[in-house]
Design a protein around this motif. Structure first.
Motif, mmCIF file in Angstrom:
data_model
loop_
_atom_site.group_PDB
_atom_site.id
_atom_site.type_symbol
_atom_site.label_atom_id
_atom_site.label_comp_id
_atom_site.label_asym_id
_atom_site.label_seq_id
_atom_site.Cartn_x
_atom_site.Cartn_y
_atom_site.Cartn_z
ATOM 1 N N UNK A 89 0.633 -1.156 -0.317
ATOM 2 C CA UNK A 89 -0.103 -0.392 -0.041
ATOM 3 C C UNK A 89 0.486 1.702 0.435
ATOM 4 N N UNK A 90 0.260 2.584 -0.639
ATOM 5 C CA UNK A 90 1.310 3.538 -0.438
ATOM 6 C C UNK A 90 -0.631 4.648 0.011
ATOM 7 N N UNK A 91 0.331 5.622 0.787
ATOM 8 C CA UNK A 91 -0.300 6.650 1.403
ATOM 9 C C UNK A 91 0.855 7.726 1.630
ATOM 10 N N UNK B 82 -3.896 11.058 -3.987
ATOM 11 C CA UNK B 82 -2.595 11.795 -3.734
ATOM 12 C C UNK B 82 -1.714 11.201 -3.905
ATOM 13 N N UNK B 83 -1.281 9.447 -3.814
ATOM 14 C CA UNK B 83 -0.025 8.552 -3.467
ATOM 15 C C UNK B 83 -0.339 8.421 -4.757
ATOM 16 N N UNK B 84 -1.048 8.147 -6.098
ATOM 17 C CA UNK B 84 -1.192 6.698 -6.730
ATOM 18 C C UNK B 84 -0.683 7.765 -7.678
ATOM 19 N N UNK C 189 -1.037 -6.746 -5.662
ATOM 20 C CA UNK C 189 -2.192 -5.501 -4.999
ATOM 21 C C UNK C 189 -1.472 -3.984 -4.950
ATOM 22 N N UNK C 190 -2.071 -3.207 -4.626
ATOM 23 C CA UNK C 190 -1.510 -2.500 -4.201
ATOM 24 C C UNK C 190 -2.727 -1.411 -4.315
ATOM 25 N N UNK C 191 -2.427 -0.717 -2.860
ATOM 26 C CA UNK C 191 -3.827 -0.177 -2.422
ATOM 27 C C UNK C 191 -3.257 1.207 -1.847
ATOM 28 N N UNK D 210 9.966 3.581 2.576
ATOM 29 C CA UNK D 210 8.016 2.550 2.472
ATOM 30 C C UNK D 210 7.209 2.631 1.285
ATOM 31 N N UNK D 211 7.304 3.709 1.001
ATOM 32 C CA UNK D 211 6.438 3.806 -0.551
ATOM 33 C C UNK D 211 7.072 2.882 -1.696
ATOM 34 N N UNK D 212 7.944 3.677 -1.829
ATOM 35 C CA UNK D 212 9.086 3.901 -3.182
ATOM 36 C C UNK D 212 9.301 1.662 -2.741
ATOM 37 N N UNK D 213 9.223 1.667 -1.418
ATOM 38 C CA UNK D 213 9.289 -0.036 -0.946
ATOM 39 C C UNK D 213 8.462 -0.761 -1.684
ATOM 40 N N UNK D 214 6.904 -0.086 -1.423
ATOM 41 C CA UNK D 214 5.825 -0.955 -1.818
ATOM 42 C C UNK D 214 5.389 -0.481 -3.483
ATOM 43 N N UNK D 215 6.061 0.121 -4.087
ATOM 44 C CA UNK D 215 5.626 0.547 -5.512
ATOM 45 C C UNK D 215 6.076 -0.646 -6.461
#
Length: 412
Positions: free
Chosen positions: A274-276, A304-306, A298-300, A283-288
């Motif tokens: 997930x990213x928010x 704004x984040x996406x 699956x990405x939640x 963490x955002x880069x790792x999720x992406x």
């Protein structure tokens, strides 16, 4: 038209060919010649239309003749301001791949990560800087960035910068650049404040409008599910088990909603990230990256984040919460069905979101087909839930309990 018809030089054409691109998209075809003519531009282009290349290719071409200055002598001559870290990283990656047969240096700076390594890179000298507004102003304050030689300023996703509260920072950045620069403003929508900004900083701009934001791509199969709010989780699991395959992007409105959905899906053995906005940059880069390399499918995300994230081969988008801004629906579903591929968009609508659907259908001028064949249908007579304002008592004002009456001291 082919890229070679756009007056681009051999090293740039070689880099484009290496990426397997042959024909420019409409936004590239219209924008590249205007940028090469050094015109100011307002471009209304949705994400996924190839707009990064529309400004990156001509900027590389314009800076090409001065590319051989020694590393230390390099000065920032092009600045791209981007609202989010993810988008800034993607833009930097594009400049590097399109400019790989040149000596032009590009770097990216953004907040949420250590400032020292960014200072070191800047000291070595760069030609093109991609930056988020906050970190750019921080580094300028510390005298690590000088914008007095900027030839081209790009404001990307201007409407999102407005939504995120960066508009004053953007005005400040623009004032720090020379008056004689060329300015390119890209925005998916044109709210009044963005139009006002454009009028105040652009000189006789050319307008490029390639994709009306009111239409959804023809390659996307849209489906609408009417479902009680408390059954959305079950419907999501049902579709994942029976209908949905491949890479899926799920939109939720809040980070609390994201955490709840992520926990449920993980409990059901799905590979989820997930990213928010509250997650650290790392963490955002790792999720992406996990989503892009297939570790999770699956990405939640929140809007704004996406926004602006380029994900290839996205099979479906789920609007778990219907957006209250109709244009947002178009941006969300536009992440699938790109580059001629087909994609799916599934929207879960509860009783209190029906108005949003009405407005979305008006905007896209299409009735979204309703899927009735599912186990959690919404009762057509269901009324929107009314949330009571906290702190309001059901008792009449001035009413006292028996206990409080007994405690009261009498004056007689």
């Amino acid at each position: 038209m082919q890229f070679k018809d756009l007056q681009l030089n051999k090293p740039i054409l070689k880099a484009i060919a290496a990426k397997g691109y042959e024909t420019p998209t409409p936004v590239q075809e219209k924008t590249i010649p205007l940028v090469l003519e050094k015109k100011d531009i307002i471009a209304s282009a949705q994400t996924g239309t190839g707009k990064t290349a529309a400004f990156a290719l001509p900027i590389l071409q314009l800076l090409f003749d001065k590319q051989d200055a020694g590393k230390r002598a390099k000065k920032i001559r092009a600045l791209v301001v981007s609202p989010t870290r993810e988008l800034a990283l993607q833009i930097e990656e594009s400049f590097k791949s399109y400019g790989k047969f040149s000596n032009l240096r590009t770097t990216v700076i953004y907040g949420g990560t250590s400032i020292e390594p960014q200072k070191d890179i800047l000291k070595k000298g760069v030609d093109i800087l991609v930056a988020t507004p906050g970190r750019l102003l921080d580094l300028h304050k510390q005298d690590c960035i000088h914008l007095n030689l900027i030839e081209v300023l790009v404001l990307d996703e201007a409407d999102l910068m407005l939504d995120m509260g960066f508009i004053d920072d953007v005005k400040k950045i623009e004032r720090l650049c020379p008056k004689a620069k060329q300015t390119l403003l890209f925005s998916a929508t044109m709210p009044p404040k963005i139009a006002e900004l454009a009028n105040s900083i652009l000189k006789n701009p050319e307008t490029v409008d390639t994709t009306p934001s009111t239409s959804a791509a023809k390659t996307i199969v849209q489906k609408l599910y009417y479902v009680p709010k408390q059954k959305k989780m079950e419907l999501c699991l049902y579709l994942l088990r029976n209908t949905l395959k491949g890479n899926i992007l799920i939109f939720r409105r809040t980070k609390f909603g994201i955490a709840k959905l992520e926990k449920t899906l993980k409990k059901n053995n799905y590979n989820v990230a997930s990213i928010h906005g509250d997650k650290t940059q790392k963490d955002r880069e790792a999720s992406l990256n996990k989503f892009k390399d297939g570790t999770v499918n699956i990405l939640i995300a929140t809007d704004v984040a996406a926004r602006g994230i380029d994900i290839n081969n996205l099979d479906a988008v789920i609007n778990f919460d219907i957006p209250n801004v109709s244009e947002t629906y178009v941006h969300r579903i536009g992440r699938t069905g790109r580059a001629g591929n087909t994609g799916n968009a599934f929207s879960f609508c509860s009783a209190d979101e029906k108005n949003y659907i009405t407005n979305i259908q008006k905007l896209i001028n299409t009735i979204i087909p309703v899927e009735e064949n599912h186990p959690y249908p919404l009762d057509p007579k269901a009324k929107p839930q009314i949330h009571k304002t906290p702190g309001k008592s059901k008792h009449k004002k001035g009413r006292k309990s028996e206990a409080s009456k007994k405690k009261k001291k009498r004056w007689y």
